[in-house]
Design a protein around this motif. Structure first.
Motif: not given
Ligand code: ME8
Length: 523
Positions: A457-462, A503-517
């Motif tokens: 998730a962190e790599a995807l954020r970046i 490390g910018g993604l804080a543990p506990g951050t909700p990672i919502a599922k959503g419609p396909a991008l």
């Protein structure tokens, strides 16, 4: 740019007709570059606009029984609307009929008259009416006296005019190009320009007379109007020639198509040098980069007015509706003629690239990571930790950020996009190797599963930050799912360097599922 400011321009477009793919393409590239520079923390000024005083504008107006100004207003409106609907982030839009431009052009011409770089004389030569330019005799012969753009016959024309003393700048230009190997790019274009300068430079017209008075009146001689090309080139200067904006000069990048290379790589630097010698204009110095991209062709065929096969706004809008604006941008930037070669715009290729890069790679990877986070981790980011591929994505993300900035410095926009997409591919590779979906069956390995998915998730954020300049809408939607502020809301301190730090993604951050991008496209 060294001072953190970045000034970038598109050509200003003729308003004899409505916009087409070429205009959208160049403006998209500049939009991507502008966004990328904002992302790295530069103060960006992105200029586009319309070139209105061409005789093809007054001719097209005449055919419709309108005044040139009325027809220019209609088409300038279409350009503006299109650029708004494409969500271009330009900071200004100049129309050359605006007084802020025409008044400045008259001042520049007056200064050049005083310095002697403009003079009155007679000229006879081969004229390309569609392109509004004289073609040097030798080149006209090579071209068999036909326009390289429209194919129409060149006409022999004689006129009394004001001329710009281009011939006096031959050595200056050769030296400038020699000392600044990156001034004109790509290299193939630079070599072309140098070769043509070596063939010898003739003075060029700087005014016109004739039946039509459509143009900026020449200072002190209202029988003449300022030649449309000189008028147009000055837009880059007139817009920033105000107390508030003068510090933006010189432009860091003039992005253009290969069709207008000569004007930008030869005439413009010479005009700048001439004006820069005039009292009060010492600050007018040379641009950083003149970059000429290639041309789109349509399904294997050159686009032309006579063939009527320009990919127009209606077709482009069709792609944007079916696949999303971001998908259109992705195709233009990653498959377009960014270098010296031309590219073919083909529907089958569009679908192939969309499915491969956006649906099967980026969209699918985001789905996998958010779905697994939902299923195995209750929908929020776990604690980082160790797992068999520990460190792999952190390293890959660091390398991707470095590749992005290095590509941006070289104006290699496809490289910027590639840096983001390759990081996504790396996430897929880590998932394949570590198999969190298999580990999740063993409760004892839950921390590992959490650690793997945290890294993903962190790599995807970046990666989505790096992809943001090309895919602003969908990456922002993804960032919102991560509860993060979208890049457009970044403050001055939130640059790529700070936001892409691991490390910018804080543990506990909700990672919502959503419609396909990027839903997969089926025929
Ligand atoms: O030349 N592929 O305006 P213009 C890619 N007003 N880009 C293309 C293209 C194609 N097939 N066709 C056009 C003018 N372009 C002058 C410029 S600047 C001071 C004055 C793009 O409306 C490309 O950027 O003919 C090209 O340079 C520009 O449109 C020409 O636009």
């Amino acid at each position: 740019m060294a001072d953190g400011r970045f000034y970038i321009t598109t050509p200003i477009y003729y308003v004899n007709d409505e916009p087409h793919i070429g205009h959208v393409f160049t403006t998209t590239l500049v939009d991507v570059a502008a966004r990328a520079h904002r992302l790295v923390g530069d103060e960006v000024f992105f200029l586009t606009g319309t070139d209105e005083h061409a005789s093809k504008v007054s001719d097209a107006a005449l055919e419709r029984g309108l005044s040139a100004q009325e027809w220019a207003d209609v088409n300038a409106g279409r350009f503006r609307e299109a650029f708004t609907s494409y969500r271009f982030s330009n900071d200004d839009f100049i129309r050359t009929t605006e007084p802020r431009h025409t008044e400045k052009v008259q001042e520049y011409m007056a200064a050049l008259l005083r310095s002697g770089d403009l003079y009155e004389g007679e000229y006879e030569g081969w004229y390309d009416a569609g392109e509004e330019e004289y073609v040097p005799d030798g080149r006209a012969r090579e071209l068999d006296y036909k326009s390289p753009i429209s194919g129409r016959e060149l006409v022999r024309r004689k006129e009394t005019n004001y001329f710009f003393r281009l011939s006096a700048y031959e050595d200056f230009l050769l030296e400038l190009l020699d000392e600044n190997p990156r001034l004109v790019q790509p290299d193939a274009r630079r070599n072309e320009v140098i070769g043509r300068i070596r063939e010898g430079l003739q003075d060029v017209p700087a005014s016109r007379t004739g039946s039509s008075d459509w143009g900026i009146p020449f200072p002190g001689d209202p029988e003449h109007t300022v030649y449309v090309w000189i008028d147009a080139l000055f837009n880059y200067l007139s817009v920033v020639d105000t107390d508030a904006r003068r510090s933006l000069w010189p432009a860091d990048v003039h992005l253009i198509g290969k069709d207008i290379l000569w004007f930008h790589a030869v005439i413009w630097p010479a005009v700048i040098a001439a004006l820069g010698k005039c009292p009060g204009y010492e600050w007018v110095t040379q641009p950083g980069l003149i970059y000429a991209h290639g041309f789109w062709i349509n399904e294997g065929q050159k686009m032309s007015k006579s063939l009527g096969n320009f990919i127009d706004l209606a077709q482009l809008d069709g792609y944007a509706e079916r696949f999303g604006l971001d998908a259109l941008r992705w195709y233009l930037v990653t498959q377009g003629p960014l270098g010296a070669n031309d590219s073919d715009f083909a529907e089958a290729r569009f679908v192939e690239v969309y499915n491969a890069d956006l649906a099967n790679t980026l969209g699918n990877c985001i789905n996998r990571v958010t779905n697994m986070t939902g299923r195995y981790l209750g929908g929020s980011a776990a604690e980082p930790g160790t797992h068999p591929d520990s460190g792999v994505l952190e390293r890959a993300a660091g390398e991707a950020v470095a590749r992005f900035t290095e590509s941006l410095d070289r104006f290699a926009l496809a490289g910027c996009a590639g840096a983001g997409m390759d990081l996504v591919r790396e996430v897929d590779a880590v998932i394949e190797r570590t198999r969190p979906f298999a580990l999740a069956k063993d409760e004892a390995r839950a921390p590992e599963v959490g650690a793997i998915l945290y890294d993903c998730a962190e790599a995807l954020r970046i990666a989505s930050l790096l992809l943001w300049p090309v895919l602003p809408q969908r990456t922002e939607a993804f960032w919102e799912r991560l509860g993060a502020a979208a890049p457009r809301e970044f403050g001055a301190a939130d640059t790529l360097r700070s936001q892409a730090a691991w490390g910018g993604l804080a543990p506990g951050t909700p990672i919502a599922k959503g419609p396909a991008l990027f839903p997969r496209h089926q025929d």
